[in-house]
Design a protein around this motif. Structure first.
Motif, PDB file in Angstrom:
ATOM      1  N   LYS A 193      -5.346  26.780 -67.489  1.00  0.00           N
ATOM      2  CA  LYS A 193      -5.598  28.188 -67.193  1.00  0.00           C
ATOM      3  C   LYS A 193      -4.305  28.936 -66.864  1.00  0.00           C
ATOM      4  O   LYS A 193      -4.098  30.059 -67.302  1.00  0.00           O
ATOM      5  CB  LYS A 193      -6.602  28.315 -66.040  1.00  0.00           C
ATOM      6  N   VAL A 194      -3.437  28.322 -66.045  1.00  0.00           N
ATOM      7  CA  VAL A 194      -2.173  28.958 -65.647  1.00  0.00           C
ATOM      8  C   VAL A 194      -1.054  27.941 -65.917  1.00  0.00           C
ATOM      9  O   VAL A 194      -0.698  27.153 -65.048  1.00  0.00           O
ATOM     10  CB  VAL A 194      -2.184  29.389 -64.164  1.00  0.00           C
ATOM     11  N   PRO A 195      -0.517  27.953 -67.137  1.00  0.00           N
ATOM     12  CA  PRO A 195       0.494  26.945 -67.479  1.00  0.00           C
ATOM     13  C   PRO A 195       1.859  27.172 -66.829  1.00  0.00           C
ATOM     14  O   PRO A 195       2.678  26.257 -66.782  1.00  0.00           O
ATOM     15  CB  PRO A 195       0.592  27.040 -68.995  1.00  0.00           C
ATOM     16  N   PHE A 196       2.123  28.367 -66.319  1.00  0.00           N
ATOM     17  CA  PHE A 196       3.450  28.657 -65.777  1.00  0.00           C
ATOM     18  C   PHE A 196       3.307  29.604 -64.594  1.00  0.00           C
ATOM     19  O   PHE A 196       2.694  30.666 -64.715  1.00  0.00           O
ATOM     20  CB  PHE A 196       4.317  29.302 -66.863  1.00  0.00           C
ATOM     21  N   VAL A 197       3.841  29.201 -63.447  1.00  0.00           N
ATOM     22  CA  VAL A 197       3.817  30.047 -62.251  1.00  0.00           C
ATOM     23  C   VAL A 197       5.140  29.842 -61.518  1.00  0.00           C
ATOM     24  O   VAL A 197       5.651  28.731 -61.435  1.00  0.00           O
ATOM     25  CB  VAL A 197       2.599  29.735 -61.348  1.00  0.00           C
ATOM     26  N   GLU A 198       5.711  30.947 -61.023  1.00  0.00           N
ATOM     27  CA  GLU A 198       6.968  30.851 -60.284  1.00  0.00           C
ATOM     28  C   GLU A 198       7.058  31.949 -59.241  1.00  0.00           C
ATOM     29  O   GLU A 198       6.450  33.009 -59.369  1.00  0.00           O
ATOM     30  CB  GLU A 198       8.170  30.909 -61.228  1.00  0.00           C
ATOM     31  N   LEU A 199       7.809  31.649 -58.202  1.00  0.00           N
ATOM     32  CA  LEU A 199       8.169  32.622 -57.169  1.00  0.00           C
ATOM     33  C   LEU A 199       9.625  32.943 -57.434  1.00  0.00           C
ATOM     34  O   LEU A 199      10.512  32.156 -57.101  1.00  0.00           O
ATOM     35  CB  LEU A 199       7.987  32.015 -55.774  1.00  0.00           C
ATOM     36  N   VAL A 255       2.351  32.954 -66.387  1.00  0.00           N
ATOM     37  CA  VAL A 255       1.618  33.097 -67.634  1.00  0.00           C
ATOM     38  C   VAL A 255       0.222  32.533 -67.413  1.00  0.00           C
ATOM     39  O   VAL A 255       0.060  31.433 -66.898  1.00  0.00           O
ATOM     40  CB  VAL A 255       2.337  32.348 -68.778  1.00  0.00           C
ATOM     41  N   VAL A 256      -0.789  33.318 -67.795  1.00  0.00           N
ATOM     42  CA  VAL A 256      -2.195  32.951 -67.608  1.00  0.00           C
ATOM     43  C   VAL A 256      -2.881  32.983 -68.969  1.00  0.00           C
ATOM     44  O   VAL A 256      -2.743  33.949 -69.717  1.00  0.00           O
ATOM     45  CB  VAL A 256      -2.890  33.940 -66.636  1.00  0.00           C
ATOM     46  N   SER A 309       1.530  37.928 -65.941  1.00  0.00           N
ATOM     47  CA  SER A 309       1.081  38.641 -64.748  1.00  0.00           C
ATOM     48  C   SER A 309       2.118  38.510 -63.649  1.00  0.00           C
ATOM     49  O   SER A 309       2.811  37.502 -63.558  1.00  0.00           O
ATOM     50  CB  SER A 309      -0.241  38.050 -64.255  1.00  0.00           C
ATOM     51  N   SER A 310       2.199  39.546 -62.797  1.00  0.00           N
ATOM     52  CA  SER A 310       3.143  39.485 -61.677  1.00  0.00           C
ATOM     53  C   SER A 310       2.658  40.356 -60.530  1.00  0.00           C
ATOM     54  O   SER A 310       1.925  41.316 -60.730  1.00  0.00           O
ATOM     55  CB  SER A 310       4.543  39.937 -62.115  1.00  0.00           C
ATOM     56  N   HIS A 335      -6.749  37.595 -64.086  1.00  0.00           N
ATOM     57  CA  HIS A 335      -5.529  36.846 -64.396  1.00  0.00           C
ATOM     58  C   HIS A 335      -4.636  36.753 -63.156  1.00  0.00           C
ATOM     59  O   HIS A 335      -4.079  35.706 -62.859  1.00  0.00           O
ATOM     60  CB  HIS A 335      -4.765  37.512 -65.552  1.00  0.00           C
ATOM     61  N   ILE A 336      -4.500  37.861 -62.446  1.00  0.00           N
ATOM     62  CA  ILE A 336      -3.668  37.870 -61.242  1.00  0.00           C
ATOM     63  C   ILE A 336      -4.301  37.012 -60.149  1.00  0.00           C
ATOM     64  O   ILE A 336      -3.613  36.263 -59.456  1.00  0.00           O
ATOM     65  CB  ILE A 336      -3.395  39.308 -60.770  1.00  0.00           C
TER      66      ILE A 336
END
Length: 171
Positions: free
Chosen positions: A23-29, A37-38, A50-51, A79-80
């Motif tokens: 569902k969310v292959p890429f997440v970063e702070l 990316v969702v 999304s951000s 998505h967010i």
């Protein structure tokens, strides 16, 4: 000098809890935002970038080809919400809340932040919808990460990583 300082690799922080990448292959702070990316729930070939900005909670959501998300009309879209949930799994709720500057004490019944309490605090602030200027660099980093997954396992150095100082280099 410690072992990790002499190594050509950096320590990787383990995820707070395992997460599913479908569902969310890429997440970063990064860059003062929670971003990632969702995957689309309706089209397997579409993803959303999304951000949410720290402090102001300004948010943006658009497809990888800069078409606006239909659900992000004055409020956080699904998505967010998924991005926030996966960030909590990856980094832990306290770190996500601290990064986004979301004071969650009043929203979390037991004082411990959760993805829902972080989202509630930010939603209550009525954040503005921002532009999608961050989408291109975020999607580019995601594609770069995907490219590394396609490489065969090897102990040989990668040319683009050779700017890292080696253990034997004179300082």
């Amino acid at each position: 000098m410690s072992d990790w300082e002499r190594s050509s690799t950096a320590r990787v922080t383990a995820p707070a809890r395992p997460r599913k990448l479908a569902k969310v292959p890429f997440v970063e702070l990064a860059d003062g935002r929670l971003q990632g990316v969702v995957s689309s729930g309706s089209d397997i070939g579409r993803v959303y970038v999304s951000s949410v900005a720290a402090g102001s909670y300004t948010f943006a959501c658009s497809t990888n080809n800069n078409r606006p998300c239909g659900g992000a009309r004055g409020a956080f879209c699904n998505h967010i919400r998924a991005l926030i949930g996966e960030a909590v799994l990856q980094y832990g709720a306290e770190r996500v809340a601290r990064c986004l500057k979301a004071e969650t004490e009043a929203a979390a019944p037991d004082g411990e932040p959760t993805a829902q309490s972080i989202t509630a605090v930010m939603s209550a602030a009525r954040p503005p919808q921002g532009d999608t200027a961050a989408a291109a660099p975020v999607f580019s980093r995601f594609l770069r990460h995907l490219a590394y997954l396609e490489l065969a396992p090897s102990t040989e150095p990668l040319p683009e990583m050779q700017w890292f100082p080696s253990a034997g280099a004179a300082a």
